[in-house]
Design a protein around this motif. Structure first.
Motif, PDB file in Angstrom:
ATOM      1  N   HIS A  12       9.660  -1.619  -1.098  1.00  0.00           N
ATOM      2  CA  HIS A  12       9.974  -1.922   0.308  1.00  0.00           C
ATOM      3  C   HIS A  12      10.358  -3.393   0.536  1.00  0.00           C
ATOM      4  N   GLN A  13      10.644  -4.095  -0.553  1.00  0.00           N
ATOM      5  CA  GLN A  13      10.902  -5.533  -0.430  1.00  0.00           C
ATOM      6  C   GLN A  13      12.106  -5.846   0.478  1.00  0.00           C
ATOM      7  N   ASP A  14      13.218  -5.133   0.278  1.00  0.00           N
ATOM      8  CA  ASP A  14      14.425  -5.436   1.061  1.00  0.00           C
ATOM      9  C   ASP A  14      14.197  -5.164   2.546  1.00  0.00           C
ATOM     10  N   GLU A  15      13.568  -4.023   2.799  1.00  0.00           N
ATOM     11  CA  GLU A  15      13.291  -3.635   4.189  1.00  0.00           C
ATOM     12  C   GLU A  15      12.369  -4.677   4.855  1.00  0.00           C
ATOM     13  N   PHE A  16      11.363  -5.116   4.096  1.00  0.00           N
ATOM     14  CA  PHE A  16      10.419  -6.122   4.592  1.00  0.00           C
ATOM     15  C   PHE A  16      11.170  -7.412   4.942  1.00  0.00           C
ATOM     16  N   ASN A  17      12.026  -7.869   4.017  1.00  0.00           N
ATOM     17  CA  ASN A  17      12.747  -9.126   4.261  1.00  0.00           C
ATOM     18  C   ASN A  17      13.672  -9.024   5.469  1.00  0.00           C
ATOM     19  N   GLN A  18      14.298  -7.860   5.586  1.00  0.00           N
ATOM     20  CA  GLN A  18      15.205  -7.655   6.718  1.00  0.00           C
ATOM     21  C   GLN A  18      14.430  -7.724   8.045  1.00  0.00           C
ATOM     22  N   GLN A  19      13.257  -7.083   8.039  1.00  0.00           N
ATOM     23  CA  GLN A  19      12.465  -7.079   9.286  1.00  0.00           C
ATOM     24  C   GLN A  19      11.999  -8.486   9.668  1.00  0.00           C
ATOM     25  N   ILE A  20      11.551  -9.231   8.665  1.00  0.00           N
ATOM     26  CA  ILE A  20      11.056 -10.585   8.977  1.00  0.00           C
ATOM     27  C   ILE A  20      12.227 -11.461   9.447  1.00  0.00           C
ATOM     28  N   ASN A  21      13.374 -11.312   8.804  1.00  0.00           N
ATOM     29  CA  ASN A  21      14.530 -12.119   9.214  1.00  0.00           C
ATOM     30  C   ASN A  21      14.958 -11.796  10.643  1.00  0.00           C
ATOM     31  N   GLN A  22      14.953 -10.499  10.962  1.00  0.00           N
ATOM     32  CA  GLN A  22      15.342 -10.124  12.336  1.00  0.00           C
ATOM     33  C   GLN A  22      14.348 -10.690  13.339  1.00  0.00           C
ATOM     34  N   ARG A  23      13.084 -10.696  12.947  1.00  0.00           N
ATOM     35  CA  ARG A  23      12.059 -11.245  13.844  1.00  0.00           C
ATOM     36  C   ARG A  23      12.298 -12.748  14.053  1.00  0.00           C
ATOM     37  N   PHE A  24      12.607 -13.459  12.960  1.00  0.00           N
ATOM     38  CA  PHE A  24      12.897 -14.900  13.076  1.00  0.00           C
ATOM     39  C   PHE A  24      14.045 -15.116  14.062  1.00  0.00           C
ATOM     40  N   GLU A  25      15.091 -14.307  13.899  1.00  0.00           N
ATOM     41  CA  GLU A  25      16.259 -14.490  14.752  1.00  0.00           C
ATOM     42  C   GLU A  25      15.942 -14.136  16.211  1.00  0.00           C
ATOM     43  N   GLY A  26      15.159 -13.079  16.391  1.00  0.00           N
ATOM     44  CA  GLY A  26      14.790 -12.647  17.743  1.00  0.00           C
ATOM     45  C   GLY A  26      13.987 -13.721  18.461  1.00  0.00           C
ATOM     46  N   ILE A  27      13.052 -14.316  17.743  1.00  0.00           N
ATOM     47  CA  ILE A  27      12.223 -15.352  18.372  1.00  0.00           C
ATOM     48  C   ILE A  27      13.054 -16.624  18.595  1.00  0.00           C
ATOM     49  N   GLU A  54       0.836  -1.211   0.000  1.00  0.00           N
ATOM     50  CA  GLU A  54       0.000   0.000   0.000  1.00  0.00           C
ATOM     51  C   GLU A  54       0.865   1.252   0.000  1.00  0.00           C
ATOM     52  N   LYS A  55       2.005   1.186   0.732  1.00  0.00           N
ATOM     53  CA  LYS A  55       2.895   2.352   0.776  1.00  0.00           C
ATOM     54  C   LYS A  55       3.525   2.626  -0.584  1.00  0.00           C
ATOM     55  N   SER A  56       3.694   1.583  -1.397  1.00  0.00           N
ATOM     56  CA  SER A  56       4.471   1.743  -2.630  1.00  0.00           C
ATOM     57  C   SER A  56       3.604   1.563  -3.877  1.00  0.00           C
ATOM     58  N   ASN A  57       2.273   1.594  -3.681  1.00  0.00           N
ATOM     59  CA  ASN A  57       1.362   1.378  -4.809  1.00  0.00           C
ATOM     60  C   ASN A  57       1.684   0.088  -5.573  1.00  0.00           C
ATOM     61  N   PHE A  58       1.836  -0.969  -4.856  1.00  0.00           N
ATOM     62  CA  PHE A  58       2.059  -2.304  -5.406  1.00  0.00           C
ATOM     63  C   PHE A  58       3.348  -2.401  -6.234  1.00  0.00           C
ATOM     64  N   SER A  59       4.421  -1.837  -5.675  1.00  0.00           N
ATOM     65  CA  SER A  59       5.735  -2.048  -6.301  1.00  0.00           C
ATOM     66  C   SER A  59       6.612  -2.805  -5.296  1.00  0.00           C
ATOM     67  N   ASN A  60       7.848  -3.089  -5.705  1.00  0.00           N
ATOM     68  CA  ASN A  60       8.754  -3.823  -4.804  1.00  0.00           C
ATOM     69  C   ASN A  60       9.652  -2.905  -3.986  1.00  0.00           C
TER      70      ASN A  60
END
Ligand SMILES: Cc1cc2nc3c(=O)[nH]c(=O)nc-3n(C[C@H](O)[C@H](O)[C@H](O)COP(=O)(O)OP(=O)(O)OC[C@H]3O[C@@H](n4cnc5c(N)ncnc54)[C@H](O)[C@@H]3O)c2cc1C
Length: 504
Positions: free
Chosen positions: A373-388, A365-371
């Motif tokens: 924020h893809q890198d930022e998204f992947n980084q956040q999910i990976n950090q969450r995986f590691e944190g948990i 929604e922030k990027s009108n259906f483009s990629n």
């Protein structure tokens, strides 16, 4: 959300397990009104994993977003309330053989500061009570088999999760999604067609049909059909950190009284879950196949449940523990077991599913259906995986059970992150745990109170008590007041079973 957003896109979800239907429902709730079509393809012949029966409080907001109330979904899924998780047998330190990990509630502000304070002084050798159970209302509600829903006049909402039948939840969400207009196709994907730029173009089914899409959501479970097999995104294994790779599940008759907590009890080569539903108890033993066979695990679980001579069938499962390197890659988002899995000790998988879908929706929604924020998204999910992962690893590293190689190898395991080493070091140095966790910027994975509960719940304190005068410290918080406050607060909550029978 941007109210002018429109998107003429077709989203194809592969997989009709909990992850697939959660994605379908959330995306339909957010995006159907802007012109997006959703199709979900699944293979009944392959089936779903059919386990995953405990949640965190996050699940409530999922149902709120799709407009479904508890009185509708809970009875349909034999669901019960969950105040938190009790850990039995993880520590052998006297007085700490069992502790409760509660969900956070605003009312904790009246009682938990005493635990934060006492724990610092206990680590300095002063003899004050630090067992977390005493400081959280949720622990009292679980002990008394009460619901976390207060009477009308009680002004504090309590954080809670749920227990439910995973298969019934899948069916419930499928019916909801289909009623909302999600197109449902049954068939097995044999081939994945690719575009020349490397994106996914279509899914080719065993009945000869081809489904074309713009965005593909891989919810194909441990198979990882799109993200791992078609797009070849590498998998980062956590097997060095977490040894468990197998599970065996056996149901048993309903518990009396009806509990409002999950119980996690250590076994010789892992741990067993006990999840109370309205019609049965879900039990399972999560273990390491390097340390025991499936047959040994089943016998140990049956013995624990008193079901050695019972004909109730056991289900044996394999688990692939780790994560993909990228969860959103090209035009494909991986959600659920296809994106990775951390063993179910804290029942975090559906929480992850929800956060992945919500993060993807927000990024698009922030990027009108483009990629963008893809890198930022992947980084956040990976950090969450590691944190948990680190929080789960902490259970094994801090455990003092040592009667088998499994437990001895766990507590000597050198594969722990620097972050986790830093937390334990800070704890032993009597640092304020809130500051330690905030400085590490990991409070959104597990907040300071969760770390406080695990470290004090396992009794990680110096054995030697100090001989400095202790009166000022010991009397800063009146623990009789804490006991009274929690006891009287608990009077505003009803018996779990009575509540469910009355309302649902
Ligand atoms: C032992 C154990 C205990 C767990 N406990 C918890 C818990 O307490 N709490 C929690 O939150 N989570 C828990 N989980 C995780 C939870 O079970 C999963 O996160 C959840 O069920 C979602 O699974 P899924 O939808 O990703 O995969 P699945 O349920 O495996 O669904 C995969 C789907 O993909 C389809 N599919 C696969 N390949 C193809 C193909 N080629 N063509 C067409 N369709 C295909 C299948 O038919 C199926 O519909 C646990 C997991 C395990 C293993």
């Amino acid at each position: 959300m941007n109210t002018t957003l429109t998107a003429n896109k077709h989203i194809v979800i592969l997989g009709g397990g909990t992850a697939g239907w959660m994605a379908a429902n959330l995306m339909a709730a957010k995006w159907q009104k802007i012109g997006i079509q959703i199709t979900l393809v699944e293979s009944p012949a392959i089936g779903t994993i059919g386990v995953g029966e405990g949640s965190t409080p996050q699940l409530k907001s999922f149902f709120d977003q799709i407009g479904v109330e508890e009185h509708e979904w809970m009875p349909a899924c034999n669901a019960t309330y969950k105040n938190g998780i009790r850990f039995n047998g993880w520590s052998s330190r006297p007085g700490f053989e069992s502790y409760f990990h509660p969900f956070a509630s605003r009312i904790d502000a009246f009682s938990a500061p005493a635990l934060f304070y006492n724990s610092i002084h206990r680590r300095k050798g002063i003899n004050v009570d630090c067992h977390p159970d005493r400081f959280y209302l949720s622990a009292k509600l679980a002990e008394q088999h009460k619901t976390p829903i207060p009477d009308h006049n009680f002004p504090f909402p309590i954080g809670y999760g749920y227990h439910f039948d995973a298969n019934l939840l899948g069916q419930f969400l499928a019916n909801k999604g289909i009623a909302k207009g999600v197109k449902h196709i049954q068939g097995k994907v044999l081939n994945v067609g690719m575009q020349t730029n490397g994106d996914i173009a279509n899914l080719q089914l065993d009945d000869g049909n081809t489904i074309i899409g713009d965005i593909f959501v891989d919810c194909s479970g441990f198979n990882g059909v799109l993200i791992q097999k078609a797009l070849k995104v590498p998998f980062v294994s956590f097997k060095d950190n977490l040894f468990n790779d197998s599970a065996v599940a056996i149901p048993s008759p309903t518990s009396q009284p009806l509990r409002s907590q999950t119980i996690s009890t250590t076994m010789k080569y892992g741990w067993a879950w006990d999840i109370p539903l309205t019609n049965r108890v879900g039990n399972g033993y999560v273990y390491s196949s390097q340390h025991c066979t499936a047959e040994q695990a089943e016998i140990e679980l049956r013995t624990k449940l008193n079901l050695l001579d019972s004909e109730v069938a056991a289900r044996h499962l394999k688990m692939k523990v780790g994560r993909v390197e990228k969860h959103w890659y090209r035009n494909c988002l991986a959600v659920g077991l296809s994106q990775g899995f951390i063993e179910p000790l804290e029942a975090t998988a559906l929480h992850f599913v929800q956060e992945t879908i919500e993060g993807f929706i927000e990024a698009n929604e922030k990027s009108n259906f483009s990629n963008t924020h893809q890198d930022e998204f992947n980084q956040q999910i990976n950090q969450r995986f590691e944190g948990i992962r680190d929080y789960i690893v902490a259970h094994y590293r801090l455990s003092s059970r040592d009667d088998t190689d499994y437990w001895r190898e766990n507590s000597a395991n050198p594969h722990i992150s620097n972050q986790l080493k830093r937390i334990v070091k800070g704890w032993m140095a009597a640092e304020d745990i809130t500051q330690t966790i905030q400085q590490a910027k990991i409070q959104s994975y597990y907040p300071p109170f969760s770390w406080l509960c695990i470290l004090s719940g396992y009794g990680i304190f110096p054995e030697q008590l100090s001989d400095v005068p202790q009166d000022n410290v010991a009397h800063k918080y009146d623990l009789d007041y804490v006991d009274d406050f929690i006891q009287r607060s608990s009077l505003n909550f009803n018996d779990h079973k009575t509540f469910l029978d009355l309302h649902y």
